[in-house]
Design an enzyme around this catalytic site. Structure first.
Site, PDB file in Angstrom:
ATOM      1  CB  VAL A   1      -8.237  -4.051  -4.257  1.00  0.00           C
ATOM      2  CG1 VAL A   1      -8.690  -5.226  -3.421  1.00  0.00           C
ATOM      3  CG2 VAL A   1      -7.939  -4.494  -5.696  1.00  0.00           C
TER       4      VAL A   1
ATOM      5  NE  ARG B   1      -7.264   5.795  -3.897  1.00  0.00           N
ATOM      6  CZ  ARG B   1      -6.277   4.992  -3.468  1.00  0.00           C
ATOM      7  NH1 ARG B   1      -6.535   3.725  -3.168  1.00  0.00           N
ATOM      8  NH2 ARG B   1      -5.055   5.451  -3.330  1.00  0.00           N
TER       9      ARG B   1
ATOM     10  CG  ASP C   1      -9.060  -3.373   1.063  1.00  0.00           C
ATOM     11  OD1 ASP C   1      -9.241  -3.594   2.290  1.00  0.00           O
ATOM     12  OD2 ASP C   1      -7.967  -3.012   0.593  1.00  0.00           O
TER      13      ASP C   1
ATOM     14  CD  GLU D   1     -10.695   4.005   2.415  1.00  0.00           C
ATOM     15  OE1 GLU D   1      -9.530   4.133   2.851  1.00  0.00           O
ATOM     16  OE2 GLU D   1     -10.964   3.399   1.374  1.00  0.00           O
TER      17      GLU D   1
ATOM     18  CG  HIS E   1      -7.514   1.320   2.074  1.00  0.00           C
ATOM     19  ND1 HIS E   1      -7.886   2.533   1.543  1.00  0.00           N
ATOM     20  CD2 HIS E   1      -6.483   0.892   1.311  1.00  0.00           C
ATOM     21  CE1 HIS E   1      -7.107   2.828   0.504  1.00  0.00           C
ATOM     22  NE2 HIS E   1      -6.238   1.829   0.354  1.00  0.00           N
TER      23      HIS E   1
ATOM     24  CB  SER F   1      -6.203  -5.281  -0.553  1.00  0.00           C
ATOM     25  OG  SER F   1      -6.247  -4.034  -1.193  1.00  0.00           O
TER      26      SER F   1
HETATM   27  C1  GLV Z   1      -3.355   2.650  -1.222  1.00  0.00           C
HETATM   28  O1  GLV Z   1      -4.531   2.673  -1.385  1.00  0.00           O
HETATM   29  C2  GLV Z   1      -2.440   3.062  -2.211  1.00  0.00           C
HETATM   30  O2  GLV Z   1      -2.875   3.702  -3.173  1.00  0.00           O
HETATM   31  O3  GLV Z   1      -1.258   2.759  -2.100  1.00  0.00           O
END
Ligand code: GLV
Length: 314
Positions: free
Chosen positions: A227, A229, A253, A258, A277, A279
């Site tokens: 979750v 990168r 995720d 992306e 993406h 989460s």
């Molecule tokens: C989303 O990936 C964030 O970094 O807030």
């Protein structure tokens, strides 16, 4: 009135939420697609920007820019951005994401441990599978890479499920709640782990950290949940490890690119679960409590707090 520009794909929601949070600011917003056509005189006076992504060349329109509030937790796309001068302060927000991400990690782990797919398949065939037992997670080891507010919340939730949680941080340090090991020792702890969760910022130290070398240390029952990168995992190495039985399953995720391309082999891999993406949703509700202090400070002309260390990368 101090001006705050908002360049965001959901700019209407953000302008409303930020204006309610700090009415002493003049706030105007544009979609990133419209940013280059935004009122140049107004932008030239604004010293603050709330954004996630902005178009190339946009910052030249904000010569007085002094503060960028990132519309999310990760600032890897901003810290080395060539248009952001060293004088610009960057702040981030991770307020409520920990809880969302803890639910995500636990949800995907429990689906596997409770064998939900197999239960559902048996149900569809009216089959009483008396031997279909849940996996006992008690005492199993979870390694959580990145142990800031988000990682700690994930760690606490996993601990409640009975796992033995170890945090992995830049350099080992003592902690009242959890053992925290240095990133350099990750491979040493991996062979005994059941779960590896990535929720660290993307930095030079974490880029590509899950590669063939590290995965050769895991075991066939290991589940990886990313979750953090996408670039923290070397995708071809991950696919090889899954295919060769050096890794049990991956729940992803985040991805190097992306949205994930339709032709990516990750979509259809039987040992991969992937999500778009989602989460840690970066909504005003989740983030405004984190932003309040600095919004007030900006309105009052006071210095900002909790700014990102651009050399460290978070
Ligand atoms: C989303 O990936 C964030 O970094 O807030």
């Amino acid at each position: 009135m101090p001006k705050l520009a908002v360049i965001h794909h959901r700019h209407e929601d953000w302008v409303a939420a930020l204006s309610e949070a700090e009415p002493r600011l003049e706030i105007r917003g544009w979609h990133p697609r419209e940013a280059m056509a935004a009122d140049p005189d107004w932008l030239a006076q604004a010293e603050a920007l709330f954004t996630w992504r902005f178009p190339e060349g946009f910052l030249a329109r904000m010569p007085k820019l002094h503060w960028i509030q990132n519309g999310g937790a990760g600032v890897d796309h901003l810290v080395h951005h060539p248009e952001i001068g060293p004088e610009v302060l960057i702040t981030r927000a991770d307020g409520q994401f920990g809880l969302w991400m803890a639910r995500y990690v636990c949800g995907h782990l429990l689906a596997e441990a409770q064998r939900l797919n197999a239960c559902h398949a048996a149900q569809l065939e009216s089959r009483w599978e008396g031997k279909l037992l849940p996996e006992d997670l008690s005492g199993q080891i979870a390694l959580v890479v990145g142990f800031g507010r988000i990682g700690r919340q994930i760690g606490r939730a996993l601990r409640e499920l009975g796992l033995e949680v170890h945090g992995i941080v830049r350099t080992a340090r003592s902690d009242d709640e959890f053992p925290l090991h240095g990133l350099a020792d990750l491979s040493q702890h991996l062979p005994s782990a059941r779960l590896l969760v990535l929720c660290a910022p993307l930095t030079e130290a974490t880029r590509g950290m899950v590669d063939a070398r590290l995965l050769s240390q895991g075991h066939p029952g290991l589940t990886l949940i990313n979750v953090g990168r996408g670039d923290q995992v070397v995708e071809p190495d991950l696919l090889d490890a899954l295919d060769e039985g050096r890794l049990g399953r991956a729940v992803l995720d985040v991805f190097s690119v992306e949205p994930l391309a339709a032709e990516s082999p990750l979509w259809r891999h039987p040992k991969i679960t992937l999500t778009p993406h989602h989460s840690g949703p970066s909504t005003p509700r989740a983030m405004i409590p984190d932003l309040l202090d600095n919004l007030r400070r900006y309105a009052e002309g006071r210095s900002l707090v909790e700014t990102v260390d651009r050399v460290r990368g978070y």
